[in-house]
Motif scaffolding. Sequence first.
Motif, PDB file in Angstrom:
ATOM      1  N   ARG A  76      93.389  74.754  32.841  1.00 38.38           N
ATOM      2  CA  ARG A  76      92.821  75.445  34.006  1.00 38.38           C
ATOM      3  C   ARG A  76      91.308  75.310  34.111  1.00 38.38           C
ATOM      4  O   ARG A  76      90.750  75.408  35.193  1.00 38.38           O
ATOM      5  N   GLU A  77      90.638  75.077  32.972  1.00 39.57           N
ATOM      6  CA  GLU A  77      89.178  74.956  33.000  1.00 39.57           C
ATOM      7  C   GLU A  77      88.743  74.201  31.748  1.00 39.57           C
ATOM      8  O   GLU A  77      89.337  74.357  30.680  1.00 39.57           O
ATOM      9  N   VAL A  78      87.720  73.377  31.891  1.00 39.25           N
ATOM     10  CA  VAL A  78      87.172  72.676  30.729  1.00 39.25           C
ATOM     11  C   VAL A  78      85.695  73.007  30.598  1.00 39.25           C
ATOM     12  O   VAL A  78      84.981  73.159  31.590  1.00 39.25           O
ATOM     13  N   GLY A  79      85.234  73.145  29.353  1.00 40.53           N
ATOM     14  CA  GLY A  79      83.835  73.419  29.087  1.00 40.53           C
ATOM     15  C   GLY A  79      82.985  72.166  29.189  1.00 40.53           C
ATOM     16  O   GLY A  79      83.495  71.035  29.273  1.00 40.53           O
ATOM     17  N   ARG A  80      81.696  72.366  29.141  1.00 38.53           N
ATOM     18  CA  ARG A  80      80.765  71.244  29.230  1.00 38.53           C
ATOM     19  C   ARG A  80      81.003  70.268  28.085  1.00 38.53           C
ATOM     20  O   ARG A  80      81.231  70.657  26.947  1.00 38.53           O
ATOM     21  N   GLY A  81      80.990  68.990  28.406  1.00 34.91           N
ATOM     22  CA  GLY A  81      81.135  67.960  27.398  1.00 34.91           C
ATOM     23  C   GLY A  81      82.563  67.519  27.131  1.00 34.91           C
ATOM     24  O   GLY A  81      82.785  66.583  26.364  1.00 34.91           O
ATOM     25  N   VAL A  82      83.546  68.184  27.739  1.00 38.45           N
ATOM     26  CA  VAL A  82      84.939  67.799  27.520  1.00 38.45           C
ATOM     27  C   VAL A  82      85.276  66.590  28.391  1.00 38.45           C
ATOM     28  O   VAL A  82      85.067  66.601  29.600  1.00 38.45           O
ATOM     29  N   THR A  83      85.804  65.563  27.773  1.00 36.30           N
ATOM     30  CA  THR A  83      86.259  64.380  28.505  1.00 36.30           C
ATOM     31  C   THR A  83      87.718  64.137  28.156  1.00 36.30           C
ATOM     32  O   THR A  83      88.216  64.562  27.121  1.00 36.30           O
ATOM     33  N   GLY A  84      88.423  63.456  29.024  1.00 40.20           N
ATOM     34  CA  GLY A  84      89.812  63.115  28.756  1.00 40.20           C
ATOM     35  C   GLY A  84      90.808  64.165  29.225  1.00 40.20           C
ATOM     36  O   GLY A  84      92.007  63.900  29.257  1.00 40.20           O
ATOM     37  N   LEU A  85      90.344  65.361  29.561  1.00 44.16           N
ATOM     38  CA  LEU A  85      91.210  66.405  30.098  1.00 44.16           C
ATOM     39  C   LEU A  85      90.550  67.006  31.324  1.00 44.16           C
ATOM     40  O   LEU A  85      89.327  67.139  31.386  1.00 44.16           O
ATOM     41  N   LYS A  86      91.384  67.421  32.291  1.00 42.76           N
ATOM     42  CA  LYS A  86      90.864  68.020  33.520  1.00 42.76           C
ATOM     43  C   LYS A  86      91.824  69.101  33.997  1.00 42.76           C
ATOM     44  O   LYS A  86      93.008  69.122  33.601  1.00 42.76           O
ATOM     45  N   PRO A  87      91.364  70.020  34.823  1.00 40.73           N
ATOM     46  CA  PRO A  87      92.261  71.050  35.354  1.00 40.73           C
ATOM     47  C   PRO A  87      93.489  70.432  36.024  1.00 40.73           C
ATOM     48  O   PRO A  87      93.390  69.441  36.751  1.00 40.73           O
ATOM     49  N   GLY A  88      94.645  71.017  35.711  1.00 40.07           N
ATOM     50  CA  GLY A  88      95.907  70.520  36.245  1.00 40.07           C
ATOM     51  C   GLY A  88      96.696  69.673  35.269  1.00 40.07           C
ATOM     52  O   GLY A  88      97.911  69.470  35.464  1.00 40.07           O
ATOM     53  N   ASP A  89      96.043  69.170  34.226  1.00 36.18           N
ATOM     54  CA  ASP A  89      96.762  68.370  33.226  1.00 36.18           C
ATOM     55  C   ASP A  89      97.754  69.246  32.465  1.00 36.18           C
ATOM     56  O   ASP A  89      97.467  70.404  32.148  1.00 36.18           O
ATOM     57  N   HIS A  90      98.920  68.690  32.150  1.00 36.76           N
ATOM     58  CA  HIS A  90      99.896  69.352  31.291  1.00 36.76           C
ATOM     59  C   HIS A  90      99.655  68.911  29.858  1.00 36.76           C
ATOM     60  O   HIS A  90      99.446  67.714  29.589  1.00 36.76           O
ATOM     61  N   VAL A  91      99.697  69.863  28.938  1.00 36.89           N
ATOM     62  CA  VAL A  91      99.354  69.562  27.552  1.00 36.89           C
ATOM     63  C   VAL A  91     100.309  70.248  26.573  1.00 36.89           C
ATOM     64  O   VAL A  91     100.853  71.316  26.854  1.00 36.89           O
ATOM     65  N   VAL A  92     100.497  69.605  25.428  1.00 38.62           N
ATOM     66  CA  VAL A  92     101.114  70.229  24.257  1.00 38.62           C
ATOM     67  C   VAL A  92      99.986  70.774  23.389  1.00 38.62           C
ATOM     68  O   VAL A  92      98.959  70.116  23.205  1.00 38.62           O
ATOM     69  N   MET A  93     100.197  71.975  22.851  1.00 37.18           N
ATOM     70  CA  MET A  93      99.216  72.608  21.967  1.00 37.18           C
ATOM     71  C   MET A  93      99.737  72.521  20.540  1.00 37.18           C
ATOM     72  O   MET A  93     100.856  72.932  20.259  1.00 37.18           O
ATOM     73  N   THR A  94      98.917  72.001  19.638  1.00 40.84           N
ATOM     74  CA  THR A  94      99.332  71.874  18.248  1.00 40.84           C
ATOM     75  C   THR A  94      98.270  72.450  17.324  1.00 40.84           C
ATOM     76  O   THR A  94      97.073  72.441  17.641  1.00 40.84           O
ATOM     77  N   ALA A  95      98.719  72.947  16.174  1.00 41.02           N
ATOM     78  CA  ALA A  95      97.800  73.556  15.214  1.00 41.02           C
ATOM     79  C   ALA A  95      96.962  72.525  14.475  1.00 41.02           C
ATOM     80  O   ALA A  95      96.029  72.889  13.751  1.00 41.02           O
ATOM     81  N   VAL A  96      97.270  71.254  14.621  1.00 40.72           N
ATOM     82  CA  VAL A  96      96.493  70.204  13.951  1.00 40.72           C
ATOM     83  C   VAL A  96      95.341  69.781  14.848  1.00 40.72           C
ATOM     84  O   VAL A  96      95.538  69.450  16.010  1.00 40.72           O
ATOM     85  N   ALA A  97      94.145  69.839  14.304  1.00 38.72           N
ATOM     86  CA  ALA A  97      92.961  69.340  15.004  1.00 38.72           C
ATOM     87  C   ALA A  97      92.128  68.574  13.980  1.00 38.72           C
ATOM     88  O   ALA A  97      92.482  68.487  12.805  1.00 38.72           O
ATOM     89  N   ASP A  98      91.008  68.011  14.410  1.00 35.82           N
ATOM     90  CA  ASP A  98      90.169  67.283  13.452  1.00 35.82           C
ATOM     91  C   ASP A  98      88.713  67.416  13.836  1.00 35.82           C
ATOM     92  O   ASP A  98      88.374  67.605  15.006  1.00 35.82           O
ATOM     93  N   CYS A  99      87.872  67.325  12.816  1.00 33.94           N
ATOM     94  CA  CYS A  99      86.425  67.359  13.062  1.00 33.94           C
ATOM     95  C   CYS A  99      85.895  65.979  13.391  1.00 33.94           C
ATOM     96  O   CYS A  99      84.833  65.839  14.000  1.00 33.94           O
TER      97      CYS A  99
END
Length: 376
Positions: A76-99
Amino acid sequence: MRMIAAVMHEQGLPTPYVDSQPFRIEEVELDGPGEGEVLVEIRGAGLCHSDLSQVAGLRKRKLPVVGGHEGAGIVREVGRGVTGLKPGDHVVMTAVADCGHCQFCNENRPVLCESVTLARSQGLLSDGERRLSYRGHPLYHYSGISSFAQYAVTVPTSLIKIDQSIPLDVAAMFGCAVVTGAGSVFNSAKVRPGQNVAVFGLGGVGLNTVMAARISGASEIIGIDINESKFSLAKELGCTRTLNARDPNLVEMVKDLTRGGVDFAFEISGSPAAMTSANALTRKGGEIICVGLGATGEMYQYAHAGLVSEEKVFRGSFMGSCVPVRDIPRYMKYYQEGRMPVNRLKSGTMLFEDLNRNLDLLDRGEVVRQVLLPHG
């Protein structure tokens, strides 16, 4: 913004959970996404055995915490600097992330990322921030996700964009159950055609293990559980045999079926008794893939001389050793092709008011995967 969420204020409450109410349904505050963060409207969140472990207090969490660690929704909203995702995209949420810069991320092993692990152990997002509060007091994030809510703020590396034709209540299960079960086969064990496997625990994760073993071309796929009501579905999804874990002849039967034992035993439940059986029915030179998490600090026993002389391997597999950006699209393709019918695992959907009652159903082994619909 204000939203409805399931909040756990205390761990270790007694069963039945419908009476002790470990999750309280409350109106909480969620700040908007900061730099490098994403706001997701959650349309489905899976209820997992890991949630039972947290409720029971087997692994401690910062409290109070908004629960849920797998889900799917709409950006629904992306913060400054986010690329590759935009409002309206459907996403899976997973507990795995990376630095993206530690030793493990450089080795393409994000499940072991140290900075993410540290942040999440403190109830924070992977970037070290916190966006939740309740009546002016801090609320913590569960595994950087907190999907038992109408909305969540998280980081982009926890989100995988998906085809909008995939139902979001099905997509929710890919965030944990699918990546953990399938990944244990494809990434951790690397099962090859003709090999034999046993799967201890035929819940959401275990049945994904079964489906992945079938795709890998395993010869015997032996499903093992204490609840025989799961056996019919397990056979439809790929098990060649199903056996009761409490059968005193279990080990001998498996060794007879496989001429000495399985190449891989996948232990999903985290049960010490199941680990003992898994070790016993694995052939010389085989591997026991340890998927289930027991209580923090719980000790498991094995005969060391046998481990050495038979050259067995105990291999940990956390979240299926997954690389989400690589693995989730692959598993989604298997689902769309009909090779991994994840939708068959959905025992039903629920609203917030059903959450504690459905914890009891999961605790009794009466369901496979239930999906919370935060917006009804």
